[in-house]
Design a protein around this motif. Sequence first.
Motif, short mmCIF file in Angstrom:
data_model
loop_
_atom_site.label_atom_id
_atom_site.label_comp_id
_atom_site.label_asym_id
_atom_site.label_seq_id
_atom_site.Cartn_x
_atom_site.Cartn_y
_atom_site.Cartn_z
N SER A 1 0.69 -1.22 -0.02
CA SER A 1 -0.18 0.01 0.24
C SER A 1 0.86 1.25 -0.13
O SER A 1 0.33 2.32 -0.14
CB SER A 1 -1.21 0.14 0.99
OG SER A 1 -0.74 -0.87 2.23
N THR A 2 2.06 1.05 -0.09
CA THR A 2 3.23 2.28 0.16
C THR A 2 3.90 2.56 -1.01
O THR A 2 4.51 3.64 -1.24
CB THR A 2 3.77 2.40 1.41
OG1 THR A 2 4.60 1.32 1.46
CG2 THR A 2 3.16 2.55 2.70
N ARG A 3 3.97 1.51 -1.99
CA ARG A 3 4.80 1.74 -3.13
C ARG A 3 4.21 2.95 -4.24
O ARG A 3 2.93 3.11 -4.02
CB ARG A 3 4.66 0.23 -4.02
CG ARG A 3 3.27 -0.13 -4.56
CD ARG A 3 3.44 -1.56 -5.24
NE ARG A 3 2.36 -1.61 -5.83
CZ ARG A 3 1.51 -2.93 -5.74
NH1 ARG A 3 2.11 -3.94 -5.14
NH2 ARG A 3 0.39 -3.12 -6.26
N ALA A 4 5.09 3.20 -4.77
CA ALA A 4 4.62 4.48 -5.68
C ALA A 4 3.81 4.08 -6.76
O ALA A 4 2.95 4.94 -7.27
CB ALA A 4 5.90 5.17 -6.24
N ASP A 5 3.97 3.13 -7.29
CA ASP A 5 3.23 2.72 -8.63
C ASP A 5 2.04 1.85 -8.33
O ASP A 5 2.32 0.73 -7.88
CB ASP A 5 4.14 1.98 -9.53
CG ASP A 5 3.29 1.74 -10.90
OD1 ASP A 5 2.19 2.09 -11.07
OD2 ASP A 5 4.16 1.34 -11.87
N SER A 6 0.41 2.32 -8.34
CA SER A 6 -0.23 1.38 -8.51
C SER A 6 -0.56 0.79 -6.98
O SER A 6 -0.61 -0.35 -6.85
CB SER A 6 -0.50 0.17 -9.28
OG SER A 6 -0.08 0.79 -10.61
N PRO A 7 -0.45 1.58 -5.77
CA PRO A 7 -0.43 0.67 -4.58
C PRO A 7 -1.85 0.45 -4.15
O PRO A 7 -2.94 0.71 -5.17
CB PRO A 7 -0.19 2.21 -3.48
CG PRO A 7 -0.49 3.35 -4.19
CD PRO A 7 -0.32 3.01 -5.85
N LEU A 8 -2.00 -0.52 -3.46
CA LEU A 8 -3.31 -1.01 -2.89
C LEU A 8 -4.03 0.00 -2.23
O LEU A 8 -3.62 0.79 -1.21
CB LEU A 8 -3.15 -2.16 -1.97
CG LEU A 8 -4.42 -2.62 -1.15
CD1 LEU A 8 -5.62 -3.13 -1.98
CD2 LEU A 8 -3.90 -3.61 0.15
N VAL A 9 -5.15 0.54 -3.10
CA VAL A 9 -6.02 1.42 -2.50
C VAL A 9 -7.54 0.80 -2.84
O VAL A 9 -7.79 0.30 -3.59
CB VAL A 9 -5.95 2.96 -3.15
CG1 VAL A 9 -4.61 3.65 -2.85
CG2 VAL A 9 -6.18 2.41 -4.78
N ARG A 10 -8.51 1.62 -2.02
CA ARG A 10 -9.74 1.39 -2.04
C ARG A 10 -10.25 2.32 -3.09
O ARG A 10 -10.29 3.43 -2.73
CB ARG A 10 -10.44 1.49 -0.76
CG ARG A 10 -11.88 1.01 -0.86
CD ARG A 10 -12.45 1.25 0.28
NE ARG A 10 -14.00 1.50 0.21
CZ ARG A 10 -14.69 2.16 1.07
NH1 ARG A 10 -14.10 2.48 2.47
NH2 ARG A 10 -16.05 2.29 0.77
N ALA A 11 -10.47 1.86 -4.39
CA ALA A 11 -11.03 2.81 -5.46
C ALA A 11 -12.32 3.47 -4.90
O ALA A 11 -13.21 2.91 -4.18
CB ALA A 11 -11.45 1.84 -6.84
N PRO A 12 -12.35 4.89 -4.90
CA PRO A 12 -13.63 5.50 -4.58
C PRO A 12 -15.11 4.78 -5.08
O PRO A 12 -16.18 4.94 -4.23
CB PRO A 12 -13.55 6.75 -5.17
CG PRO A 12 -12.20 6.97 -5.90
CD PRO A 12 -11.69 5.74 -6.10
N ASP A 13 -15.18 4.23 -6.09
CA ASP A 13 -16.43 3.39 -6.49
C ASP A 13 -16.29 2.08 -6.30
O ASP A 13 -17.25 1.24 -6.72
CB ASP A 13 -16.77 3.73 -8.07
CG ASP A 13 -15.51 3.32 -8.89
OD1 ASP A 13 -14.41 3.28 -8.44
OD2 ASP A 13 -15.58 3.63 -10.09
N ALA A 14 -15.41 1.68 -5.33
CA ALA A 14 -15.45 0.34 -4.87
C ALA A 14 -16.44 -0.05 -3.86
O ALA A 14 -16.39 0.76 -3.03
CB ALA A 14 -14.10 -0.45 -4.52
N VAL A 15 -17.09 -1.12 -4.00
CA VAL A 15 -18.29 -1.63 -2.70
C VAL A 15 -17.10 -2.28 -1.60
O VAL A 15 -16.38 -2.98 -1.95
CB VAL A 15 -19.27 -2.48 -3.00
CG1 VAL A 15 -19.90 -2.64 -1.70
CG2 VAL A 15 -20.04 -1.73 -4.35
N TYR A 16 -17.26 -1.68 -0.43
CA TYR A 16 -16.37 -2.12 0.56
C TYR A 16 -16.92 -3.16 1.24
O TYR A 16 -18.30 -3.24 1.91
CB TYR A 16 -15.92 -1.13 1.75
CG TYR A 16 -14.88 -1.52 2.85
CD1 TYR A 16 -13.77 -1.33 2.78
CD2 TYR A 16 -15.58 -1.81 3.89
CE1 TYR A 16 -12.94 -1.68 3.52
CE2 TYR A 16 -14.77 -2.07 5.04
CZ TYR A 16 -13.23 -2.16 4.78
OH TYR A 16 -12.47 -2.36 5.77
N VAL A 17 -16.26 -4.42 1.38
CA VAL A 17 -16.88 -5.58 2.21
C VAL A 17 -15.94 -6.02 3.04
O VAL A 17 -14.57 -6.50 2.87
CB VAL A 17 -17.35 -6.60 1.26
CG1 VAL A 17 -17.72 -7.79 1.70
CG2 VAL A 17 -18.17 -6.22 0.08
#
Length: 221
Positions: free
Chosen positions: A183-199
């Motif tokens: 989640s801290t790498r510069a390229d394409s880190p693990l993030v929750r996309a704003p339009d993703a449904v959180y489960v």
Amino acid sequence: MTNRVVVAIDGPAGAGKSTIARRVAGKLGFVYIDSGAMYRAVALKAMRGGTGLSDAAGLEELARGARIEFEPGGSRVLLDGEDVSAAIRAPEISPAASKVSVFSGVRRALVEQQRQMGAVASVVMEGRDIGSVVFPDAEVKIYLDAEPAVRAARRVLEMEGKGQTLDAGEVEREIRERDRRDSTRADSPLVRAPDAVYVDTTAMGPDEVERVILEIVRQRL
Ligand code: DC
């Protein structure tokens, strides 16, 4: 063929993505793609061939040259024609895959292949950056999460089923370290996309998670 659909399932290590993505793909009749297996295959190839895990140029070349194939149903992964399904699940491959995945050249090579897979069939693809980077226009985006201790306990149980005994504390440390790097790498880190449904699956079993996700897919499509 009607319009192709992408169901993107992202989330941290051990959140149950593989189990759920495989089941959901089976129910929908879509192709299941485990993008993490591709980073694992590159890590395996590097370790076998002596390419350093911090050699950006060497790893990119290796990723571009690697032929990674999934058998239908996603049960077997082939690397240059060899079945590496078990080898890529060895405990030392998890941190190695996370390390090779920080390099943009490696990511470009694999993302290209992932996009091609999504261009020819409806897919359920799981990983870290599927909804945010690989398929930002995916019809369905899910972010699957669970408490680290629960994710570690699930991993221990899964490995017990395969006859391996792991220390839960150690597994949790490894998972936390991998989450931090991913989640801290510069390229394409693990993030929750704003339009993703959180489960949050912390208190859910696989049947319930599957039901919830199929319901989200039905609503979205
Ligand atoms: O999902 P997994 O645990 O098999 O993934 C192994 C590693 O691969 C993970 O720690 C980070 C990397 N990965 C990635 O960077 N992007 C993806 N889409 C999938 C996995």
